[in-house]
Write a protein that holds these residues in place. Structure first.
Motif, PDB file in Angstrom:
ATOM      1  N   ASP A 152       6.280  42.368 -28.711  1.00  0.00           N
ATOM      2  CA  ASP A 152       6.360  41.867 -27.329  1.00  0.00           C
ATOM      3  C   ASP A 152       6.065  42.967 -26.330  1.00  0.00           C
ATOM      4  O   ASP A 152       5.361  42.752 -25.331  1.00  0.00           O
ATOM      5  N   LEU A 199       9.129  37.083 -23.017  1.00  0.00           N
ATOM      6  CA  LEU A 199       8.368  38.164 -22.381  1.00  0.00           C
ATOM      7  C   LEU A 199       8.828  38.383 -20.939  1.00  0.00           C
ATOM      8  O   LEU A 199       9.016  39.519 -20.493  1.00  0.00           O
ATOM      9  N   TYR A 200       9.006  37.282 -20.207  1.00  0.00           N
ATOM     10  CA  TYR A 200       9.494  37.406 -18.839  1.00  0.00           C
ATOM     11  C   TYR A 200      10.908  37.965 -18.821  1.00  0.00           C
ATOM     12  O   TYR A 200      11.263  38.792 -17.967  1.00  0.00           O
ATOM     13  N   GLN A 218      -2.997  33.081 -14.894  1.00  0.00           N
ATOM     14  CA  GLN A 218      -2.498  32.885 -16.257  1.00  0.00           C
ATOM     15  C   GLN A 218      -0.980  33.040 -16.312  1.00  0.00           C
ATOM     16  O   GLN A 218      -0.297  32.295 -17.024  1.00  0.00           O
ATOM     17  N   LYS A 219      -0.447  34.000 -15.555  1.00  0.00           N
ATOM     18  CA  LYS A 219       1.003  34.212 -15.560  1.00  0.00           C
ATOM     19  C   LYS A 219       1.736  33.038 -14.906  1.00  0.00           C
ATOM     20  O   LYS A 219       2.792  32.617 -15.381  1.00  0.00           O
ATOM     21  N   ALA A 267       1.635  30.179 -17.336  1.00  0.00           N
ATOM     22  CA  ALA A 267       2.521  30.405 -18.479  1.00  0.00           C
ATOM     23  C   ALA A 267       3.983  30.208 -18.110  1.00  0.00           C
ATOM     24  O   ALA A 267       4.796  29.812 -18.944  1.00  0.00           O
ATOM     25  N   ALA A 268       4.328  30.488 -16.840  1.00  0.00           N
ATOM     26  CA  ALA A 268       5.724  30.380 -16.416  1.00  0.00           C
ATOM     27  C   ALA A 268       6.129  28.947 -16.105  1.00  0.00           C
ATOM     28  O   ALA A 268       7.316  28.643 -16.021  1.00  0.00           O
ATOM     29  N   ASN A 316      11.349  30.514 -26.313  1.00  0.00           N
ATOM     30  CA  ASN A 316       9.983  30.721 -26.775  1.00  0.00           C
ATOM     31  C   ASN A 316       9.471  32.087 -26.334  1.00  0.00           C
ATOM     32  O   ASN A 316      10.107  32.794 -25.548  1.00  0.00           O
ATOM     33  N   ARG A 317       8.292  32.473 -26.850  1.00  0.00           N
ATOM     34  CA  ARG A 317       7.825  33.833 -26.611  1.00  0.00           C
ATOM     35  C   ARG A 317       7.509  34.106 -25.137  1.00  0.00           C
ATOM     36  O   ARG A 317       7.802  35.168 -24.616  1.00  0.00           O
ATOM     37  N   THR A 318       6.898  33.118 -24.471  1.00  0.00           N
ATOM     38  CA  THR A 318       6.569  33.311 -23.054  1.00  0.00           C
ATOM     39  C   THR A 318       7.829  33.594 -22.245  1.00  0.00           C
ATOM     40  O   THR A 318       7.866  34.533 -21.440  1.00  0.00           O
ATOM     41  N   ALA A 319       8.866  32.786 -22.470  1.00  0.00           N
ATOM     42  CA  ALA A 319      10.125  32.998 -21.749  1.00  0.00           C
ATOM     43  C   ALA A 319      10.728  34.351 -22.103  1.00  0.00           C
ATOM     44  O   ALA A 319      11.287  35.044 -21.239  1.00  0.00           O
TER      45      ALA A 319
END
Length: 240
Positions: free
Chosen positions: A41, A7-8, A105-106, A109-110, A2-5
């Motif tokens: 991203d 981005l990290y 928030q980070k 999200a993680a 997914n996008r969150t993963a």
């Protein structure tokens, strides 16, 4: 992924290559997405103030300053919940409130699964009575402390008297729900505490301040017994 993963993962990919830049095409191939997705991203990371930047020219691409980011930190579900909850209680008058909000928030999200749900549920049970705070003043104080520079203050004391001061910041003091800037006051030629909600204006000068020991400035005052918060102290060492 997914996008969150992703981005990290993008941040870690850039960290691993730093200081060498990585092309958008290489990142797209690495994560099996389009170059347009990678560009979006990277723009999102910049908007979140992650220190990524485009390097122009032949051999260019995207890079990150590894000294401005942290490597992955493995938190337990309880630790992540505690941090999320504590950061959720920070109000606008608290120093570093903006950074605390983005950090919460980070962390959220993680997290995934039951741990994320538990952290969100716990955070919903924490409420605060907001206090007024001037974000421009708070930002100026934060910047002067971080950069070690002289700060010009307009200050109203408990009796309502106003004065202008040039101060050399040494640290922050939390007492009875209030925050104080502890600094060397050039006008009084002594250490002074300035309650943040009584500072009516603050302007950074860029002038390098002399270093001052926080404990020394507090010595002899009502705050002489101030101690570092337990959460910022070293963890106890287990002895076998």
């Amino acid at each position: 992924m997914n996008r969150t993963a992703r981005l990290y993962a993008l941040v870690e990919e850039l960290r691993a290559a730093a200081p060498r830049p990585v092309t958008v095409a290489a990142l797209a191939a690495r994560f099996e997405v389009s170059t347009r997705t990678v560009q979006r991203d990277l723009q999102a990371l910049m908007a979140a103030r992650i220190p990524v930047r485009a390097v122009p020219g032949r051999g260019g691409g995207w890079s990150i300053d590894p000294g401005m980011t942290l490597p992955p930190i493995h938190l337990t579900a309880g630790e992540a919940s505690a941090l999320t909850t504590a950061l959720a209680a920070v109000d606008a008058a608290t120093p570093y409130a903006d950074a605390a909000r983005s950090a919460a928030q980070k962390i959220e999200a993680a997290m995934a699964g039951p741990a994320a749900a538990a952290a969100r549920e716990l955070a919903r049970r924490i409420v605060t009575l907001p206090r007024p705070g001037d974000s421009a003043i708070r930002t100026a104080v934060e910047r002067a402390l971080a950069e070690g520079t002289v700060l010009l203050l307009s200050y109203r004391d408990a009796a309502g008297h106003e004065s202008d001061r040039a101060v050399e910041p040494a640290g922050l003091l939390a007492a009875d729900g209030r925050w104080y800037l502890i600094a060397w006051c050039r006008t009084r030629r002594a250490g002074r505490g300035f309650r943040l909600d009584r500072i009516t204006a603050a302007a950074p000068t860029g002038e390098r301040a002399q270093p001052h020991d926080l404990a020394e400035l507090l010595s002899g005052s009502a705050a002489a017994g101030a101690v570092r918060p337990t959460a910022l102290g070293p963890l106890p060492v287990a002895i076998a």
